[in-house]
Design an enzyme around this catalytic site. Structure first.
Site, short mmCIF file in Angstrom:
data_model
loop_
_atom_site.label_atom_id
_atom_site.label_comp_id
_atom_site.label_asym_id
_atom_site.label_seq_id
_atom_site.Cartn_x
_atom_site.Cartn_y
_atom_site.Cartn_z
N ALA A 1 0.62 -1.13 0.27
CA ALA A 1 0.44 -0.13 -0.12
C ALA A 1 0.84 1.00 0.11
CB ALA A 1 -0.43 -0.08 0.76
N CYS A 2 0.03 2.45 -0.20
CA CYS A 2 1.34 3.87 -0.30
C CYS A 2 2.23 3.73 0.86
CB CYS A 2 -0.02 5.03 -1.12
SG CYS A 2 0.53 6.32 -0.15
N PRO A 3 2.47 4.49 1.40
CA PRO A 3 3.85 4.69 0.20
C PRO A 3 4.95 3.58 -0.50
CG PRO A 3 4.34 6.00 2.03
CD PRO A 3 3.50 4.84 2.61
N GLY A 4 4.45 2.94 -0.33
CA GLY A 4 5.49 1.22 -0.73
C GLY A 4 6.05 1.37 -1.07
N ASP B 1 -1.33 -0.29 -6.31
CA ASP B 1 -1.85 0.30 -5.81
C ASP B 1 -1.76 2.04 -6.98
OD1 ASP B 1 -1.99 2.64 -3.59
OD2 ASP B 1 0.23 3.09 -3.69
#
Lengths: 179, 81
Positions: B18-21, B45
């Site tokens: 998920a953000c910001p991954g 994402d």
């Protein structure tokens, strides 16, 4: 008021501070809370900033997303937990609760009566003005995924969902507030 | 897939993150790489669609290609400096 407005004309402004002043022509608010007493000032500040000519962005994250839920979307979410969240935490700009003295609705009800008496615009009115004034209202994509919210659940007139980097880059040369 | 023929130095599969991954993984790879390296990051994402191009523009690298696929997109970025 007049005195303040006249001041720049009387004192020549050096170039350096001119450059500095342009750095304050933007406001970015990170709206984290869905509480009435935080969403209200968020919207007052955002509309005031936009009216004063500042490029204004509000990035809605976590509890802050729920005020953007449409009136006709009572239950949001895909799974049981997300649906329960919507049951326990009703979305929509007209259903916000006070962070204190909520008293099962009596508190927010009385606050709205007081606001009316003092002719303070309601959160719903302020949200509509914000959109009209061109305030960029950006929902956080990651929180939407987490909470099970889709763009169809959110009101019209807001920006496409975006991530933290989009908000951060916008905030780089802006006055920032986390509310 | 309509990926460019340019050799990809490194591919990161950030699908499921998920953000910001996905963006953080990309930034890490770009930092660690050499100038001219091309990094591909696969992200499902939705936030990546705005965040990755925004960061690439700000950091002044080059967004070579964005290839949408079923449930994810591949972002190809060249380290410019």
């Amino acid at each position: 008021m007049l005195e303040v407005m006249e001041r720049p004309a009387q004192q020549p402004v050096p170039a350096a501070s001119e450059a500095k002043s342009t750095a304050h022509e933007k406001l970015v608010i990170f709206a984290w809370s869905g509480d009435l007493d935080r969403v209200w000032p968020t919207l007052i500040l955002a509309t005031t900033a936009a009216a004063s000519g500042m490029a204004t962005t509000v990035f809605f994250t976590f509890w802050g997303l729920f005020p953007l839920v449409r009136e006709d979307r009572r239950i949001t979410g895909k799974n049981m937990m997300q649906k329960m969240l919507a049951v326990m935490n009703r979305g929509g700009i007209d259903y916000l609760k006070l962070s204190k003295l909520q008293m099962f609705g009596a508190g927010s009800g009385m606050m709205k009566v007081l606001a009316k008496q003092h002719q303070v615009a309601s959160p719903a009115e302020l949200l509509a003005s914000a959109i009209e004034l061109g305030v960029k209202l950006i929902p956080c994509q990651m929180t939407m995924d987490l909470m099970g919210l889709t763009t169809a659940d959110l009101i019209e007139g807001i920006e496409e969902p975006a991530g933290a980097m989009t908000a951060m880059l916008d905030a780089k040369d802006a006055v920032t507030l986390f509310i | 897939m309509t990926l460019t023929q340019a050799a990809i130095t490194k591919t990161i599969d950030a699908r499921g993150m998920a953000c910001p991954g996905p963006l953080m993984s990309l930034i890490g790879a770009i930092r660690a790489g050499a100038v001219g390296d091309t990094v591909a990051v696969l992200s499902g994402d939705a936030g990546s669609k705005t965040d990755i191009p925004a960061w690439v523009a700000k950091a002044k690298h080059e967004l070579v290609e964005v290839a949408p696929a079923d449930g994810y997109s591949t972002f190809v970025v060249r380290k410019a400096h």
